[in-house]
Scaffold this motif. Sequence first.
Motif, PDB file in Angstrom:
ATOM      1  N   LEU A  58       0.819  -1.202   0.000  1.00 51.11           N
ATOM      2  CA  LEU A  58       0.000   0.000   0.000  1.00 51.11           C
ATOM      3  C   LEU A  58       0.857   1.257   0.000  1.00 51.11           C
ATOM      4  N   ARG A  59       1.929   1.255   0.795  1.00 47.01           N
ATOM      5  CA  ARG A  59       2.793   2.418   0.862  1.00 47.01           C
ATOM      6  C   ARG A  59       3.407   2.724  -0.498  1.00 47.01           C
ATOM      7  N   CYS A  60       3.800   1.674  -1.199  1.00 48.59           N
ATOM      8  CA  CYS A  60       4.367   1.879  -2.532  1.00 48.59           C
ATOM      9  C   CYS A  60       3.327   2.395  -3.514  1.00 48.59           C
ATOM     10  N   LEU A  61       2.187   1.726  -3.551  1.00 47.26           N
ATOM     11  CA  LEU A  61       1.197   2.023  -4.577  1.00 47.26           C
ATOM     12  C   LEU A  61       0.497   3.356  -4.366  1.00 47.26           C
ATOM     13  N   ARG A  62       0.696   3.965  -3.213  1.00 50.11           N
ATOM     14  CA  ARG A  62       0.149   5.302  -2.982  1.00 50.11           C
ATOM     15  C   ARG A  62       1.064   6.394  -3.530  1.00 50.11           C
ATOM     16  N   GLN A  63       2.257   6.028  -3.910  1.00 55.11           N
ATOM     17  CA  GLN A  63       3.159   6.997  -4.521  1.00 55.11           C
ATOM     18  C   GLN A  63       2.721   7.261  -5.961  1.00 55.11           C
ATOM     19  N   ARG A  64       2.810   8.498  -6.368  1.00 57.30           N
ATOM     20  CA  ARG A  64       2.307   8.882  -7.686  1.00 57.30           C
ATOM     21  C   ARG A  64       3.028   8.186  -8.827  1.00 57.30           C
ATOM     22  N   ASN A  65       4.289   7.844  -8.644  1.00 54.07           N
ATOM     23  CA  ASN A  65       5.050   7.263  -9.756  1.00 54.07           C
ATOM     24  C   ASN A  65       5.233   5.756  -9.616  1.00 54.07           C
ATOM     25  N   CYS A  66       4.440   5.116  -8.763  1.00 59.44           N
ATOM     26  CA  CYS A  66       4.590   3.685  -8.517  1.00 59.44           C
ATOM     27  C   CYS A  66       3.443   2.914  -9.167  1.00 59.44           C
ATOM     28  N   ILE A  67       3.786   1.872  -9.924  1.00 61.58           N
ATOM     29  CA  ILE A  67       2.821   1.091 -10.691  1.00 61.58           C
ATOM     30  C   ILE A  67       2.862  -0.364 -10.233  1.00 61.58           C
ATOM     31  N   GLY A  68       1.690  -0.986 -10.106  1.00 63.74           N
ATOM     32  CA  GLY A  68       1.608  -2.406  -9.797  1.00 63.74           C
ATOM     33  C   GLY A  68       0.905  -3.149 -10.920  1.00 63.74           C
ATOM     34  N   MET A  69       1.457  -4.282 -11.328  1.00 60.52           N
ATOM     35  CA  MET A  69       0.843  -5.105 -12.359  1.00 60.52           C
ATOM     36  C   MET A  69       0.897  -6.566 -11.938  1.00 60.52           C
ATOM     37  N   VAL A  70      -0.050  -7.356 -12.459  1.00 65.07           N
ATOM     38  CA  VAL A  70      -0.065  -8.791 -12.177  1.00 65.07           C
ATOM     39  C   VAL A  70      -0.092  -9.564 -13.481  1.00 65.07           C
ATOM     40  N   ALA A  71       0.447 -10.781 -13.427  1.00 59.78           N
ATOM     41  CA  ALA A  71       0.344 -11.736 -14.530  1.00 59.78           C
ATOM     42  C   ALA A  71      -0.758 -12.712 -14.159  1.00 59.78           C
ATOM     43  N   GLU A  72      -1.733 -12.869 -15.046  1.00 60.85           N
ATOM     44  CA  GLU A  72      -2.909 -13.655 -14.746  1.00 60.85           C
ATOM     45  C   GLU A  72      -3.081 -14.759 -15.783  1.00 60.85           C
ATOM     46  N   GLN A  73      -3.327 -15.962 -15.310  1.00 59.93           N
ATOM     47  CA  GLN A  73      -3.634 -17.078 -16.195  1.00 59.93           C
ATOM     48  C   GLN A  73      -5.019 -17.577 -15.827  1.00 59.93           C
ATOM     49  N   GLY A  74      -5.942 -17.470 -16.792  1.00 60.20           N
ATOM     50  CA  GLY A  74      -7.322 -17.711 -16.434  1.00 60.20           C
ATOM     51  C   GLY A  74      -7.774 -16.629 -15.479  1.00 60.20           C
TER      52      GLY A  74
END
Length: 226
Positions: free
Chosen positions: A51-67
């Motif tokens: 949460l601390r990271c993703l609240r930063q304006r320049n921080c992006i989170g992505m996931v790899a999803e199968q199904g």
Amino acid sequence: MATDTQRAVTPTEKKEKRYVHIRWLIRRDMLEVLAAEAASFEFAWQEEDFLRCLRQRNCIGMVAEQGEVVVGYMIYELHKAKLHIINFAVSPSVRRSGVGAQMVAKLVSKLSDHKRRHITLETRETNVLAQVFFRALGFRAIKNLRRYYEDSGEDAIYMRYTLGDSQDGEDQTPGEMPEKWDARCRPIGDRRERMEWLGPAPEEPEQEEQEEEEDEEEDEEEDEED
């Protein structure tokens, strides 16, 4: 120091390649992300770290999803001339099946000659599997960072991928996923919360991603002018 390499898949164990969909990290992904985090790293992040990271304006989170299953994730920072990976993992059950290489390829696709040309990261000096994995995809070891990790006092290897480099990962052999290589999300730039990631999954992730990055770039340029 004990590391998660004890749970690693050996280099001779090849698995069928898995093709994944890579999209934005959203709130409902957190249980799967935290499970993969705990299974991958000795010094695992807790939810508040994400949460601390993703609240930063320049921080992006992505996931790899199968199904409908999240099998990998990455957290990275947007900078003017580079992307910086701060957390990256693949679920143990699908390692060495090409998931990590596809995630790196997603980041490489965001680079351009006229904007961001580099991807950087730090990995533990003892985490040889991570170093081999990234070298196979075109990263170079640049320097040693003394006592970089506060949790263990361990040194870090600073690695960099450069668009157009002669070692640009043409032979992208899937590798074992890395140990932790984070700096615990250093506060960068404006501290205003960036909470878009908590919303519903976008119907058109590619288009939304492009619009988000354009907004981030405009914000960075405005900050520089100030």
